[in-house]
Design an enzyme around this catalytic site. Structure first.
Site, mmCIF file in Angstrom:
data_model
loop_
_atom_site.group_PDB
_atom_site.id
_atom_site.type_symbol
_atom_site.label_atom_id
_atom_site.label_comp_id
_atom_site.label_asym_id
_atom_site.label_seq_id
_atom_site.Cartn_x
_atom_site.Cartn_y
_atom_site.Cartn_z
ATOM 1 N N LYS A 13 0.841 -1.215 0.000
ATOM 2 C CA LYS A 13 0.000 0.000 0.000
ATOM 3 C C LYS A 13 0.872 1.259 0.000
ATOM 4 O O LYS A 13 0.662 2.167 -0.787
ATOM 5 C CB LYS A 13 -0.923 0.031 1.241
ATOM 6 C CG LYS A 13 -1.860 -1.157 1.352
ATOM 7 C CD LYS A 13 -2.762 -1.059 2.575
ATOM 8 C CE LYS A 13 -2.055 -1.097 3.911
ATOM 9 N NZ LYS A 13 -1.349 -2.368 4.220
ATOM 10 N N ARG A 88 -9.966 1.076 8.518
ATOM 11 C CA ARG A 88 -9.541 -0.276 8.839
ATOM 12 C C ARG A 88 -10.607 -1.057 9.579
ATOM 13 O O ARG A 88 -10.400 -2.232 9.892
ATOM 14 C CB ARG A 88 -8.316 -0.197 9.742
ATOM 15 C CG ARG A 88 -7.051 -0.676 9.076
ATOM 16 C CD ARG A 88 -5.936 -0.320 10.017
ATOM 17 N NE ARG A 88 -4.820 -1.176 9.873
ATOM 18 C CZ ARG A 88 -3.683 -0.795 9.291
ATOM 19 N NH1 ARG A 88 -3.570 0.383 8.749
ATOM 20 N NH2 ARG A 88 -2.678 -1.621 9.253
ATOM 21 N N ARG A 127 11.746 -5.862 4.896
ATOM 22 C CA ARG A 127 11.491 -4.430 4.648
ATOM 23 C C ARG A 127 12.432 -3.562 5.482
ATOM 24 O O ARG A 127 12.703 -3.836 6.633
ATOM 25 C CB ARG A 127 10.049 -4.084 5.013
ATOM 26 C CG ARG A 127 9.823 -2.564 5.017
ATOM 27 C CD ARG A 127 8.395 -2.168 5.081
ATOM 28 N NE ARG A 127 7.708 -2.659 6.255
ATOM 29 C CZ ARG A 127 6.392 -2.532 6.431
ATOM 30 N NH1 ARG A 127 5.635 -1.972 5.518
ATOM 31 N NH2 ARG A 127 5.833 -2.997 7.525
ATOM 32 N N ARG A 160 10.972 -1.801 11.036
ATOM 33 C CA ARG A 160 9.863 -1.408 11.892
ATOM 34 C C ARG A 160 9.716 -2.357 13.072
ATOM 35 O O ARG A 160 9.897 -3.562 12.919
ATOM 36 C CB ARG A 160 8.567 -1.360 11.071
ATOM 37 C CG ARG A 160 8.322 0.042 10.548
ATOM 38 C CD ARG A 160 7.182 0.123 9.590
ATOM 39 N NE ARG A 160 5.953 -0.522 10.016
ATOM 40 C CZ ARG A 160 4.835 -0.512 9.295
ATOM 41 N NH1 ARG A 160 4.804 0.134 8.141
ATOM 42 N NH2 ARG A 160 3.759 -1.122 9.716
ATOM 43 N N ARG A 171 -0.878 -9.158 13.075
ATOM 44 C CA ARG A 171 -1.430 -8.119 12.187
ATOM 45 C C ARG A 171 -2.244 -8.752 11.062
ATOM 46 O O ARG A 171 -3.289 -8.227 10.668
ATOM 47 C CB ARG A 171 -0.295 -7.268 11.609
ATOM 48 C CG ARG A 171 0.301 -6.294 12.630
ATOM 49 C CD ARG A 171 1.688 -5.837 12.239
ATOM 50 N NE ARG A 171 1.709 -5.080 10.999
ATOM 51 C CZ ARG A 171 2.799 -4.943 10.248
ATOM 52 N NH1 ARG A 171 3.933 -5.504 10.592
ATOM 53 N NH2 ARG A 171 2.738 -4.244 9.134
HETATM 54 P P1 AP5 Z 1 4.853 -1.650 1.860
HETATM 55 O O1 AP5 Z 1 4.547 -0.779 0.703
HETATM 56 O O2 AP5 Z 1 5.607 -1.073 3.010
HETATM 57 O O3 AP5 Z 1 3.530 -2.399 2.369
HETATM 58 P P2 AP5 Z 1 2.264 -1.852 3.165
HETATM 59 O O4 AP5 Z 1 1.053 -2.483 2.552
HETATM 60 O O5 AP5 Z 1 2.308 -0.372 3.265
HETATM 61 O O6 AP5 Z 1 2.524 -2.561 4.556
HETATM 62 P P3 AP5 Z 1 2.433 -1.994 6.048
HETATM 63 O O7 AP5 Z 1 3.188 -2.960 6.920
HETATM 64 O O8 AP5 Z 1 2.826 -0.563 6.109
HETATM 65 O O9 AP5 Z 1 0.895 -2.150 6.297
HETATM 66 P P4 AP5 Z 1 0.148 -2.059 7.603
HETATM 67 O O10 AP5 Z 1 -1.221 -1.793 7.115
HETATM 68 O O11 AP5 Z 1 0.287 -3.225 8.500
HETATM 69 O O12 AP5 Z 1 0.893 -0.889 8.412
HETATM 70 P P5 AP5 Z 1 0.498 0.599 8.756
HETATM 71 O O13 AP5 Z 1 1.709 1.401 8.796
HETATM 72 O O14 AP5 Z 1 -0.651 1.056 7.935
HETATM 73 O O15 AP5 Z 1 5.657 -2.926 1.290
HETATM 74 C C1 AP5 Z 1 6.152 -3.937 2.152
HETATM 75 C C2 AP5 Z 1 7.525 -4.392 1.675
HETATM 76 O O16 AP5 Z 1 7.390 -5.077 0.431
HETATM 77 C C3 AP5 Z 1 8.525 -3.245 1.411
HETATM 78 O O17 AP5 Z 1 9.806 -3.686 1.763
HETATM 79 C C4 AP5 Z 1 8.431 -3.015 -0.121
HETATM 80 O O18 AP5 Z 1 9.649 -2.514 -0.664
HETATM 81 C C5 AP5 Z 1 8.118 -4.425 -0.616
HETATM 82 N N1 AP5 Z 1 7.219 -4.428 -1.783
HETATM 83 C C6 AP5 Z 1 6.121 -3.671 -1.990
HETATM 84 N N2 AP5 Z 1 5.511 -3.993 -3.153
HETATM 85 C C7 AP5 Z 1 6.256 -5.012 -3.679
HETATM 86 C C8 AP5 Z 1 6.123 -5.783 -4.877
HETATM 87 N N3 AP5 Z 1 5.127 -5.586 -5.734
HETATM 88 N N4 AP5 Z 1 7.069 -6.732 -5.129
HETATM 89 C C9 AP5 Z 1 8.100 -6.946 -4.231
HETATM 90 N N5 AP5 Z 1 8.268 -6.243 -3.088
HETATM 91 C C10 AP5 Z 1 7.344 -5.283 -2.813
HETATM 92 O O19 AP5 Z 1 -0.050 0.409 10.250
HETATM 93 C C11 AP5 Z 1 0.811 0.040 11.291
HETATM 94 C C12 AP5 Z 1 0.049 -0.057 12.601
HETATM 95 O O20 AP5 Z 1 -0.508 1.244 12.922
HETATM 96 C C13 AP5 Z 1 -1.177 -0.993 12.605
HETATM 97 O O21 AP5 Z 1 -0.813 -2.321 12.890
HETATM 98 C C14 AP5 Z 1 -2.038 -0.365 13.700
HETATM 99 O O22 AP5 Z 1 -1.544 -0.684 14.961
HETATM 100 C C15 AP5 Z 1 -1.812 1.128 13.479
HETATM 101 N N6 AP5 Z 1 -2.772 1.695 12.549
HETATM 102 C C16 AP5 Z 1 -2.498 2.279 11.336
HETATM 103 N N7 AP5 Z 1 -3.631 2.701 10.742
HETATM 104 C C17 AP5 Z 1 -4.634 2.391 11.596
HETATM 105 C C18 AP5 Z 1 -6.045 2.555 11.538
HETATM 106 N N8 AP5 Z 1 -6.626 3.113 10.474
HETATM 107 N N9 AP5 Z 1 -6.768 2.109 12.580
HETATM 108 C C19 AP5 Z 1 -6.192 1.555 13.673
HETATM 109 N N10 AP5 Z 1 -4.863 1.350 13.781
HETATM 110 C C20 AP5 Z 1 -4.108 1.776 12.765
HETATM 111 MG MG MG Z 2 2.573 1.007 4.851
#
Ligand code: AP5
Ligand code: MG
Length: 216
Positions: A13, A88, A127, A160, A171
């Site tokens: 994402k 979410r 990552r 992270r 997660r």
């Molecule tokens: P990346 O682009 O970083 O993936 P992502 O989908 O953004 O993954 P996240 O871990 O950030 O998602 P998340 O939803 O768990 O975390 P968030 O920060 O939102 O890609 C991942 C890796 O793969 C990278 O190394 C990249 O280079 C590689 N990659 C990408 N695409 C690729 C491809 N096509 N081919 C090969 N490699 C690839 O949330 C974190 C925490 O915050 C949550 O757990 C929760 O506690 C809290 N939180 C955030 N938002 C909310 C909400 N709305 N409500 C409640 N809690 C929340």
């Molecule tokens: Mg992300």
């Protein structure tokens, strides 16, 4: 252009959001990034959120909705946004719908990215990200040019806290339980588009651009 990106942790994402905002010049609103920024600055919200995030749990809806409502009021959101990791939960989606109905904004598309757990676990454990400029790397698929340094700003890359194997598993479980029902929620509103998140980064972006180019 008002877009939501939905998908499990590690599906790409953040990576895709960064390509989308470069092309369409709309702000990237990642609730995860805003929360991590709050943790870095040791704000009250950050200290509260960290206890949930470190366990792989969701931060309470009330806190997240307050944060999003403040962010949406910023001038740069006037012409649109790309939400990454928000909403979410169903209450968050209802809250967003209320926030948008107070303005003349409506959602254009909800892009749902999919990938197998096996691929996700591999991506998340390799990552690395830059805490300074936010660029995302991957030691296996998208590595930095210089060993563990950001290509853009030269800052040391970090892993992270929530990318430990046991937290990744938690997660993923929470995604299936609390976030996946949103796909159905937005399908009923005829807003969803499904994208295979297992292809290469650039080919996924091309597929997304084709969809977004059609929005008036
Ligand atoms: P990346 O682009 O970083 O993936 P992502 O989908 O953004 O993954 P996240 O871990 O950030 O998602 P998340 O939803 O768990 O975390 P968030 O920060 O939102 O890609 C991942 C890796 O793969 C990278 O190394 C990249 O280079 C590689 N990659 C990408 N695409 C690729 C491809 N096509 N081919 C090969 N490699 C690839 O949330 C974190 C925490 O915050 C949550 O757990 C929760 O506690 C809290 N939180 C955030 N938002 C909310 C909400 N709305 N409500 C409640 N809690 C929340
Ligand atoms: Mg992300």
């Amino acid at each position: 252009m008002n877009i939501i990106l939905i998908g499990p942790p590690g599906v790409g994402k953040g990576t895709q959001a960064k390509n989308i905002i470069k092309r369409y010049q709309v702000p990237h609103i990642s609730t995860g990034e805003i929360l991590r920024e709050n943790i870095k600055k040791q704000t009250k919200l950050g200290i509260h959120a960290k206890t949930f995030m470190d366990m792989g749990k969701l931060v309470p809806d009330y806190d997240v909705l307050g944060m999003v409502s403040r962010r949406l009021a910023d001038d740069d959101c006037f012409h649109g946004f790309v939400f990454d990791g928000f909403p979410r939960t169903i209450p968050q989606a209802d809250g967003l719908s209320k926030l948008l109905s107070n303005t003349d904004k409506r959602l254009d598309r909800v892009i749902v990215l999919k990938a197998s757990d096996e691929i996700i676990i591999k991506r998340l454990s390799s990552r690395r990200s830059c805490n300074n400029c936010g660029r995302i790397y991957n030691l296996l698929f998208n590595s930095p040019k210089n060993d563990n340094k950001c290509d853009v700003c030269g800052e040391e890359l970090t892993q992270r806290e929530d990318d430990k194997p046991e937290t990744i598993k938690k997660r993923l479980d929470i995604y299936r339980l609390q976030t996946e029902p949103l796909v159905n929620y937005y399908e009923k509103l005829d807003l969803t588009v499904f994208i295979n998140g297992e292809s290469g980064i650039n080919s996924i972006s091309e597929e997304i651009f084709q969809i977004l180019d059609e929005i008036d």
